[in-house]
Design a protein around this motif. Structure first.
Motif, short mmCIF file in Angstrom:
data_model
loop_
_atom_site.label_atom_id
_atom_site.label_comp_id
_atom_site.label_asym_id
_atom_site.label_seq_id
_atom_site.Cartn_x
_atom_site.Cartn_y
_atom_site.Cartn_z
N LEU A 25 0.83 -1.20 0.00
CA LEU A 25 0.00 0.00 0.00
C LEU A 25 0.87 1.26 0.00
O LEU A 25 1.90 1.31 0.67
N PRO A 26 0.47 2.31 -0.72
CA PRO A 26 1.15 3.61 -0.58
C PRO A 26 0.98 4.13 0.84
O PRO A 26 -0.10 4.00 1.44
N GLN A 27 2.04 4.72 1.37
CA GLN A 27 2.02 5.23 2.74
C GLN A 27 2.81 6.53 2.80
O GLN A 27 3.69 6.77 1.97
N PRO A 28 2.54 7.38 3.80
CA PRO A 28 3.36 8.59 3.96
C PRO A 28 4.82 8.23 4.23
O PRO A 28 5.11 7.26 4.94
N VAL A 29 5.74 9.01 3.67
CA VAL A 29 7.16 8.73 3.88
C VAL A 29 7.54 8.87 5.35
O VAL A 29 8.58 8.36 5.78
N ALA A 30 6.70 9.54 6.13
CA ALA A 30 6.99 9.70 7.56
C ALA A 30 7.12 8.35 8.27
O ALA A 30 7.80 8.26 9.29
N ARG A 31 6.50 7.33 7.72
CA ARG A 31 6.63 6.02 8.37
C ARG A 31 8.07 5.52 8.30
O ARG A 31 8.60 5.00 9.28
N ASP A 32 8.71 5.64 7.13
CA ASP A 32 10.12 5.27 7.03
C ASP A 32 10.98 6.14 7.92
O ASP A 32 11.92 5.67 8.58
N VAL A 33 10.70 7.44 7.92
CA VAL A 33 11.49 8.36 8.74
C VAL A 33 11.38 7.98 10.21
O VAL A 33 12.38 7.92 10.94
N ALA A 34 10.18 7.69 10.67
CA ALA A 34 9.98 7.31 12.07
C ALA A 34 10.75 6.04 12.41
O ALA A 34 11.32 5.92 13.50
N GLY A 35 10.76 5.07 11.48
CA GLY A 35 11.52 3.85 11.72
C GLY A 35 12.99 4.13 11.93
O GLY A 35 13.64 3.54 12.81
N MET A 36 13.56 5.03 11.13
CA MET A 36 14.98 5.36 11.29
C MET A 36 15.23 6.15 12.57
O MET A 36 16.24 5.93 13.26
N LEU A 37 14.33 7.05 12.93
CA LEU A 37 14.49 7.78 14.18
C LEU A 37 14.48 6.84 15.38
O LEU A 37 15.27 7.00 16.32
N ARG A 38 13.61 5.85 15.34
CA ARG A 38 13.59 4.87 16.42
C ARG A 38 14.88 4.04 16.42
O ARG A 38 15.39 3.64 17.47
N SER A 39 15.44 3.78 15.26
CA SER A 39 16.67 2.99 15.17
C SER A 39 17.84 3.74 15.80
O SER A 39 18.68 3.15 16.49
N PHE A 40 17.91 5.06 15.60
CA PHE A 40 18.95 5.86 16.27
C PHE A 40 18.80 5.76 17.78
O PHE A 40 19.78 5.66 18.52
N ASP A 41 17.56 5.80 18.25
CA ASP A 41 17.31 5.70 19.69
C ASP A 41 17.77 4.35 20.24
O ASP A 41 18.39 4.27 21.30
N TYR A 42 17.49 3.29 19.50
CA TYR A 42 17.93 1.96 19.91
C TYR A 42 19.46 1.89 19.97
O TYR A 42 20.04 1.35 20.91
N ALA A 43 20.11 2.42 18.95
CA ALA A 43 21.57 2.38 18.93
C ALA A 43 22.16 3.12 20.13
O ALA A 43 23.13 2.66 20.73
N ALA A 44 21.57 4.24 20.48
CA ALA A 44 22.09 5.02 21.59
C ALA A 44 22.04 4.27 22.91
O ALA A 44 22.81 4.56 23.82
N HIS A 45 21.14 3.33 23.01
CA HIS A 45 20.98 2.53 24.23
C HIS A 45 21.61 1.15 24.11
O HIS A 45 21.40 0.30 24.97
N SER A 46 22.35 0.92 23.06
CA SER A 46 22.76 -0.45 22.74
C SER A 46 24.26 -0.56 22.52
O SER A 46 24.71 -1.13 21.52
N LEU A 47 25.03 -0.03 23.42
CA LEU A 47 26.47 -0.24 23.35
C LEU A 47 26.75 -1.73 23.37
O LEU A 47 25.98 -2.51 23.95
N PRO A 48 27.85 -2.19 22.75
CA PRO A 48 28.15 -3.63 22.74
C PRO A 48 28.03 -4.22 24.13
O PRO A 48 28.60 -3.68 25.09
N PRO A 49 27.28 -5.32 24.30
CA PRO A 49 27.05 -5.88 25.63
C PRO A 49 28.30 -6.48 26.22
O PRO A 49 29.21 -6.89 25.51
#
Length: 480
Positions: free
Chosen positions: A372-396
Motif C-alpha cells: 500500500l502507498p504510505q506517507p514517507v513519515a513512516r520510514d522516517v519514524a523507523g529510522m528515528l527509532r533505530s537511532f534511539d535503539y543504537a544510543a541505548h545499545s552499546l556492545p554488551p
C-alpha cells in the motif's frame, strides 16, 4: 543442467510418500531455524504445496525444492479469521553419506519412503546445489514449476564460488564470489513481492542507492506466481548501518554526519519511488482508517504489556491529534516506501556511500498491506527509532544478551543529534523537513514504539526499557 531442467515434477503419490517420510524430521528441524515464524506454537502437521527434483534424488547427489505449509494452532483474529499455515521454501540435499564438512547441515535420515536411509540436509551449505541455482539464473532455466529470470544487461559469471551467509534472520542468503548475493525468501506468499518489485522499479529510475536485481527465482502454481529469491550485486566491503553506528558509539565518535548522509540517501530513494510508482492523496476517510489501526494496536499492546497502561492516554493523544487534523480537512501524500527502514537495512560502502536493502516490508503484515502507498513519515519514524535503539545499545558485556545501559540517557545527546541530522539531510534532497509535520511524525513514531514494546516483552525482555523510555517521552503532551 539439461537433465535437471527436463526432469518432471514427481507424481502425487510419490510426493505424498516423500512428505510422509520427511515429516518427522521437519517437526524437529523446522522450528529450530531462525527464519521460522511460528516459534512458541506446536507444529500439528504439514502439507505439500510444491515439490521439484532439481537434481534427481535417485542419483549420487539429489536436490529437492519444496514449498511446505506448516500447520499450527492460531487464535483467529479479525485480520486473519482462518490462517491456513505459513508456507516455507526448503532446499534439501540428498546423499548416501554426508561429508564431514556438511555434518552441521544434517536434518536426518528418513526411516521410510523414497529417501529411506539417505542423509537429508540443508542444501545451502553445499557448494554443488548453490552452483546449480546460479547456473539456472544465468541460463534463465525452467525446472518443473520453478522459473529463473535475469536482467541480460548484467553479466553473471559461472565461476563464482558460493558461501552461505550465516548471520541471516528471516531469510537465507548465498554470496557468490563477493560479486552477487542471492536472497532466498523463506516464508512464501503468492503475489508481487516488494523485495523484487521495488528494486526493479528503482533500477528503471536509475537510482544508485539500491542494488539492481540481476536475476530472480519464481514458482508458478495454480495460476499464481510466487517470488522465491532475488540475485543482486554484492556490495563488497560494506558495513551495515547498525554495526557502523555501534562502532562509532563504542569509539565515542560523532555520527551526525553519517546520519545526515543517510537522510539524503533515504530522500533520494523516496523521490525515485514517487517517480516510478503511483502517488495518492490521503483524506479524512483514509486517515481515519490509519489512526483507528494505530489505536487498536495500542489497545492490544496495553493488554499484552500492562506496563504500558499508565502511558496509554498520552500515547492515544498522538493518534487523536492526527485524526483531528484529518477531520479539519488536512490531507497527506502517500507513496510506496521501504516499509521497514532501520539502520540494519542500510549499508555503508568503504567510499562512504549509503545504500538500502531488504524491501520486503514488515514480515508480520500481509503482502497487500506491505504494497500500500504510505506517507514517507513512516520510514522516517523507523529510522528515528533505530537511532534511539543504537544510543541505548552499546556492545554488551560478555555473557549479556541486552544493552549495557538501558536508561534514557545511555549516551546523552547522541540519538537527538542523529535524529536532527537525518531530518536535515532528508530535507536537503526531498524538499521537505519531516519535522515540519510533527503530528504525523509523532503518530508514526508512537506506533512504532508501541510495536517495539510488545516485541521486546515477548522475545527480549532485557531490552524492554529501550522502547519504554521512548514511550515515556512520546506520551508527554506535545507543545502547541
Amino acid at each position: 543442467m539439461s537433465e535437471a531442467v527436463t526432469r518432471p515434477v514427481p507424481s502425487a503419490s510419490r510426493s505424498a510418500g516423500l512428505l510422509a517420510s520427511l515429516e518427522p524430521l521437519l517437526r524437529e528441524w523446522l522450528p529450530r531455524q531462525r527464519w521460522f515464524a511460528g516459534k512458541g506454537r506446536p507444529v500439528t502437521g504439514f502439507s505439500l504445496v510444491s515439490v521439484t527434483e532439481v537434481l534427481p534424488v535417485d542419483s549420487r547427489q539429489g536436490l529437492l525444492h519444496l514449498l511446505v505449509r506448516a500447520h499450527q494452532p492460531l487464535v483467529p483474529t479479525q485480520s486473519a479469521p482462518s490462517h491456513p499455515g505459513d508456507c516455507y521454501q526448503l532446499l534439501l540435499g540428498v546423499r548416501e553419506t554426508l561429508p564431514p564438512q556438511l555434518a552441521p547441515a544434517l536434518i536426518g535420515r528418513p526411516a521410510e519412503g523414497p529417501l529411506a536411509g539417505r542423509a537429508v540436509y540443508e542444501a545451502l551449505y553445499d557448494p554443488r546445489p548453490a552452483d546449480v541455482l546460479l547456473e539456472a539464473l544465468r541460463g534463465g532455466a525452467r525446472i518443473g514449476e520453478l522459473r529463473f529470470e535475469r536482467d541480460t544487461r548484467q553479466e553473471i559469471r559461472g565461476d563464482l564460488a558460493p558461501r552461505l551467509v550465516t548471520a541471516e534472520q528471516s531469510n537465507s542468503s548465498l554470496v557468490y564470489g563477493d560479486t552477487f548475493i542471492l536472497k532466498l525468501l523463506r516464508r512464501i506468499v503468492p503475489g508481487v513481492n516488494p523485495d523484487l518489485e521495488l528494486p526493479l522499479a528503482l533500477s528503471r529510475e536509475g537510482c544508485p542507492r539500491v542494488p539492481a536485481p540481476a536475476g530472480w527465482m519464481l514458482a508458478d502454481l495454480a495460476g499464481e506466481s510466487y517470488v522465491l529469491g532475488v540475485l543482486q550485486p554484492f556490495l563488497r566491503g560494506a558495513t551495515d548501518g547498525w554495526e557502523f553506528a555501534l562502532r562509532a558509539l563504542a569509539g565515542g565518535e560523532d555520527f551526525s554526519a553519517e546520519a545526515r548522509a543517510l537522510g539524503r540517501a533515504t530522500a533520494e530513494v523516496h523521490m525515485a519511488l514517487a517517480r516510478a510508482l503511483p502517488v495518492v492523496t490521503l483524506g479524512h476517510g483514509q486517515m481515519r482508517l490509519l489512526t483507528d489501526g494505530m489505536t487498536e494496536r495500542l489497545e492490544a499492546a496495553v493488554q499484552a504489556v500492562p506496563a504500558l497502561r499508565p502511558y496509554a492516554p498520552g500515547l492515544r493523544s498522538a493518534f487523536d491529534a492526527l485524526a483531528d487534523l484529518a477531520g479539519e480537512g488536512h490531507t497527506w501524500t502517500a507513496q510506496r516506501i521501504h516499509g521497514d527502514l532501520h539502520l540494519g537495512q542500510c549499508l555503508r560502502s568503504p567510499s562512504g556511500s549509503w545504500s538500502m536493502i531488504d524491501f520486503e516490508g514488515e514480515p508480520s503484515k500481509s503482502l497487500a498491506e506491505r504494497r500500500l502507498p504510505q506517507p514517507v513519515a513512516r520510514d522516517v519514524a523507523g529510522m528515528l527509532r533505530s537511532f534511539d535503539y543504537a544510543a541505548h545499545s552499546l556492545p554488551p558485556v560478555p555473557g549479556s544478551t541486552g544493552p549495557q545501559d538501558t536508561g534514557p540517557s545511555a549516551v546523552p545527546g547522541w540519538a537527538d543529534a542523529c535524529r536532527a541530522a537525518f531530518c536535515s539531510g532528508y530535507a536537503e534532497v526531498g524538499g521537505g523537513d519531516p519535522r515540519m509535520d510533527p503530528v504525523l511524525l509523532r503518530a508514526y513514531e508512537t506506533d512504532k514504539a508501541v510495536y517495539e514494546v510488545v516485541y521486546e516483552a515477548r522475545h527480549r525482555p532485557d531490552w524492554l526499557p529501550v522502547p519504554m523510555s521512548a514511550v515515556a517521552r512520546l506520551a508527554r503532551p506535545e507543545p502547541s
